[in-house]
Scaffold this motif. Structure first.
Motif, PDB file in Angstrom:
ATOM      1  N   ALA A  14      -8.868  18.647  18.331  1.00  0.00           N
ATOM      2  CA  ALA A  14      -8.295  18.512  19.673  1.00  0.00           C
ATOM      3  C   ALA A  14      -9.093  19.215  20.756  1.00  0.00           C
ATOM      4  O   ALA A  14      -8.844  19.002  21.949  1.00  0.00           O
ATOM      5  CB  ALA A  14      -6.857  19.022  19.686  1.00  0.00           C
ATOM      6  N   GLY A  15     -10.041  20.068  20.366  1.00  0.00           N
ATOM      7  CA  GLY A  15     -10.805  20.780  21.373  1.00  0.00           C
ATOM      8  C   GLY A  15      -9.999  21.896  22.013  1.00  0.00           C
ATOM      9  O   GLY A  15      -9.123  22.493  21.382  1.00  0.00           O
ATOM     10  N   ASP A  16     -10.257  22.160  23.282  1.00  0.00           N
ATOM     11  CA  ASP A  16      -9.726  23.345  23.947  1.00  0.00           C
ATOM     12  C   ASP A  16      -8.305  23.126  24.471  1.00  0.00           C
ATOM     13  O   ASP A  16      -8.049  23.009  25.675  1.00  0.00           O
ATOM     14  CB  ASP A  16     -10.655  23.757  25.083  1.00  0.00           C
ATOM     15  CG  ASP A  16     -10.414  25.205  25.518  1.00  0.00           C
ATOM     16  OD1 ASP A  16      -9.626  25.899  24.847  1.00  0.00           O
ATOM     17  OD2 ASP A  16     -11.020  25.622  26.518  1.00  0.00           O
ATOM     18  N   THR A  17      -7.382  23.083  23.523  1.00  0.00           N
ATOM     19  CA  THR A  17      -5.954  23.027  23.821  1.00  0.00           C
ATOM     20  C   THR A  17      -5.232  23.698  22.666  1.00  0.00           C
ATOM     21  O   THR A  17      -5.854  24.042  21.662  1.00  0.00           O
ATOM     22  CB  THR A  17      -5.473  21.577  24.015  1.00  0.00           C
ATOM     23  OG1 THR A  17      -4.089  21.594  24.407  1.00  0.00           O
ATOM     24  CG2 THR A  17      -5.616  20.759  22.734  1.00  0.00           C
ATOM     25  N   ALA A  18      -3.930  23.905  22.812  1.00  0.00           N
ATOM     26  CA  ALA A  18      -3.204  24.650  21.778  1.00  0.00           C
ATOM     27  C   ALA A  18      -1.705  24.409  21.888  1.00  0.00           C
ATOM     28  O   ALA A  18      -1.203  24.024  22.950  1.00  0.00           O
ATOM     29  CB  ALA A  18      -3.493  26.148  21.903  1.00  0.00           C
ATOM     30  N   PRO A  19      -0.966  24.664  20.789  1.00  0.00           N
ATOM     31  CA  PRO A  19       0.483  24.454  20.807  1.00  0.00           C
ATOM     32  C   PRO A  19       1.240  25.386  21.743  1.00  0.00           C
ATOM     33  O   PRO A  19       2.398  25.113  22.058  1.00  0.00           O
ATOM     34  CB  PRO A  19       0.891  24.719  19.352  1.00  0.00           C
ATOM     35  CG  PRO A  19      -0.344  24.538  18.556  1.00  0.00           C
ATOM     36  CD  PRO A  19      -1.457  24.989  19.442  1.00  0.00           C
ATOM     37  N   ASP A  20       0.612  26.495  22.180  1.00  0.00           N
ATOM     38  CA  ASP A  20       1.322  27.423  23.056  1.00  0.00           C
ATOM     39  C   ASP A  20       1.082  27.129  24.541  1.00  0.00           C
ATOM     40  O   ASP A  20       1.484  27.914  25.401  1.00  0.00           O
ATOM     41  CB  ASP A  20       0.970  28.879  22.728  1.00  0.00           C
ATOM     42  CG  ASP A  20      -0.517  29.176  22.775  1.00  0.00           C
ATOM     43  OD1 ASP A  20      -1.306  28.223  22.904  1.00  0.00           O
ATOM     44  OD2 ASP A  20      -0.883  30.364  22.673  1.00  0.00           O
ATOM     45  N   LEU A  21       0.462  26.001  24.841  1.00  0.00           N
ATOM     46  CA  LEU A  21       0.257  25.593  26.230  1.00  0.00           C
ATOM     47  C   LEU A  21       1.344  24.606  26.663  1.00  0.00           C
ATOM     48  O   LEU A  21       1.877  23.864  25.841  1.00  0.00           O
ATOM     49  CB  LEU A  21      -1.111  24.930  26.387  1.00  0.00           C
ATOM     50  CG  LEU A  21      -2.337  25.794  26.064  1.00  0.00           C
ATOM     51  CD1 LEU A  21      -3.607  24.971  26.225  1.00  0.00           C
ATOM     52  CD2 LEU A  21      -2.383  27.031  26.944  1.00  0.00           C
ATOM     53  N   ASP A  22       1.664  24.608  27.944  1.00  0.00           N
ATOM     54  CA  ASP A  22       2.640  23.643  28.447  1.00  0.00           C
ATOM     55  C   ASP A  22       2.103  22.219  28.307  1.00  0.00           C
ATOM     56  O   ASP A  22       2.821  21.308  27.891  1.00  0.00           O
ATOM     57  CB  ASP A  22       2.971  23.938  29.914  1.00  0.00           C
ATOM     58  CG  ASP A  22       3.791  25.207  30.077  1.00  0.00           C
ATOM     59  OD1 ASP A  22       4.487  25.588  29.110  1.00  0.00           O
ATOM     60  OD2 ASP A  22       3.716  25.828  31.147  1.00  0.00           O
TER      61      ASP A  22
END
Length: 282
Positions: A14-22
């Motif tokens: 997914a690259g530069d994203t994460a589950p803790d982001l809105d």
């Protein structure tokens, strides 16, 4: 088909994203991700709902399926449905996502759908949840997919035993567990216990690694500090052997979530995830 195939779960490419982001959407084009996964050797691919929406808009579901097929990706995982047990507005929103996921699962020939537990760990009624799970499993079965719930040590379904109690009470053959070894290790479940899980109840397995001690909350640690397989403290050979004893032979998901992993170029990230996991399966 090789039963020891590897599946790149959604966060691995997914690259530069994460589950803790809105906004959890990947900043990368789906074609980049799919081609990186296929080039690395993966035979499966996971897609988060928010990225599925973007992919359908850009390619159409038929185009997404062709993209997977052209890159040798035959095991497709879609995630993540939450609030499937709820009522009111939360349930209405969840049901809209459910219908999209079921429609996409049928169009893409998805292997399974992944759902989550209650991360707020609120009181819950096993019989009510089992009824909802069975109904959802039947819907997944109706579009040719299985349904897997991922237990999380900070949720209401904390361990493999809690998850198994839910799916066995529900009783639908299409329903089962997603066993992420990060969660079994942080819940202090020994590999010998995994060997006892009925093989028919394992829908998916996710491989990863971590340091021996969590930093911050379990949620923070799992989304920021996972390690590549073999580069942490987990007894991955023992865990893999136990899961094979239970009857699992793939596809093995690889779920690498870390601040270090997500800033890598996607081809480098996918190659590292594949290489380190594949080394353990030989």
């Amino acid at each position: 088909m090789d039963t020891e195939d590897l599946l790149a779960t959604c966060w691995t490419t997914a690259g530069d994203t994460a589950p803790d982001l809105d906004d959890k959407r990947s900043p990368l084009n789906l074609r980049e991700r799919v081609e990186a996964a296929g080039a690395a050797g993966f035979k499966g691919f996971g897609l988060l709902y928010s990225d599925l929406v973007e992919a359908e808009r850009e390619y159409g579901l038929a185009g997404v399926r062709t993209l997977f097929e052209d890159n040798g990706l035959v095991h497709i995982e879609l995630e993540l449905l939450t609030d499937w047990w709820a009522d009111g507005p939360r349930r209405s929103a969840s049901d809209a996502v459910r219908q999209d996921l079921l429609r996409a699962a049928e169009a893409l020939g998805a292997r399974h759908l992944k759902i989550g537990p209650d991360v707020d760990d609120q009181p819950w009624d096993l019989d009510v949840w089992a009824g909802e799970f069975a109904a959802l499993a039947a819907q997944a079965d109706g579009v040719g997919a299985r349904l897997g719930i991922e237990f999380l040590p900070w949720s209401n379904i904390k361990t493999v035993h809690d998850g198994l109690r839910l799916v066995e009470t529900a009783g639908h053959p299409a329903g089962g567990l997603i066993i992420d070894v990060w969660h079994t290790e942080r819940a202090h479940t020994p590999p010998a216990e995994l060997a006892k899980v009925p093989g028919s109840r394992i829908v998916g397995v996710e491989l990863d690694d971590a340091d021996s001690d969590a930093v911050g909350t379990l949620f923070e640690d799992t989304v920021r500090r996972r390690r590549l397989c073999g580069e942490g403290s987990f007894d991955l050979p023992g865990i893999i052997a136990a899961l094979r004893t239970a009857g699992w032979h793939g596809p093995w998901g690889v779920e690498i979530l870390s601040e270090a992993h997500r800033v890598l170029p996607v081809r480098e990230a996918a190659e590292a995830a594949y290489r380190t996991a594949a080394a353990l399966l030989r």
